[in-house]
Design a protein around this motif. Sequence first.
Motif, PDB file in Angstrom:
ATOM      1  N   GLU A 116       0.843  -1.194   0.000  1.00  0.00           N
ATOM      2  CA  GLU A 116       0.000   0.000   0.000  1.00  0.00           C
ATOM      3  C   GLU A 116       0.878   1.244   0.000  1.00  0.00           C
ATOM      4  O   GLU A 116       1.984   1.239   0.542  1.00  0.00           O
ATOM      5  CB  GLU A 116      -0.896  -0.004   1.243  1.00  0.00           C
ATOM      6  N   SER A 117       0.360   2.311  -0.588  1.00  0.00           N
ATOM      7  CA  SER A 117       1.122   3.551  -0.589  1.00  0.00           C
ATOM      8  C   SER A 117       1.191   4.106   0.827  1.00  0.00           C
ATOM      9  O   SER A 117       0.354   3.810   1.673  1.00  0.00           O
ATOM     10  CB  SER A 117       0.515   4.567  -1.542  1.00  0.00           C
ATOM     11  N   THR A 118       2.197   4.904   1.052  1.00  0.00           N
ATOM     12  CA  THR A 118       2.418   5.473   2.372  1.00  0.00           C
ATOM     13  C   THR A 118       1.492   6.652   2.597  1.00  0.00           C
ATOM     14  O   THR A 118       1.443   7.562   1.765  1.00  0.00           O
ATOM     15  CB  THR A 118       3.876   5.954   2.490  1.00  0.00           C
ATOM     16  N   GLY A 132       6.488   2.110   1.261  1.00  0.00           N
ATOM     17  CA  GLY A 132       5.092   1.703   1.366  1.00  0.00           C
ATOM     18  C   GLY A 132       4.855   0.929   2.640  1.00  0.00           C
ATOM     19  O   GLY A 132       5.729   0.816   3.495  1.00  0.00           O
TER      20      GLY A 132
END
Length: 160
Positions: A116-118, A132
């Motif tokens: 997942e993106s940060t 991430g």
Amino acid sequence: MSSNQEEHRDVEDPVTQWLTFVLGGEKYAVKVVQVQEVLRYTSIAPVPGAPQEVLGIINLRGNVVTVVDARKKFGMPSKVVNDSSRIMMMDVQGHIIGVLVDTVTEVIDLKDNEIESTPDVSNSASSIFILGIANIDDVLHILVSLDKLLNEEDLALLAK
């Protein structure tokens, strides 16, 4: 969905291996391809005038290697070294450096779609290292880019 479709999806979604480690009770991971080896803690010779996150140097089979304290680099308080402490020997932008961590745990396989993106929650210096987040067995792992661990000034010091 048929098993052929599932197999095809696996082929499309590449898997990357990550080495997980712990700092301050939090789980982190780095790409296995950057890790040369993991060492038990060994005596580190301090280097006068080095930045505070640089613990010093070690002799690794005749090569002098700089060791960086990951806790200091990430803005965490220092911790007394114990039997679980490890030095990860890493290839960072063509330089072999040691990175001191609380402990190294395991190698995990992650598909790109599991990363997942940060979330943009911080403008702190340590946030530039984060690639991430991965949720593995309900435990969040922060995925770290060690290419960004050293800035140009750090790299210049290593080149001397």
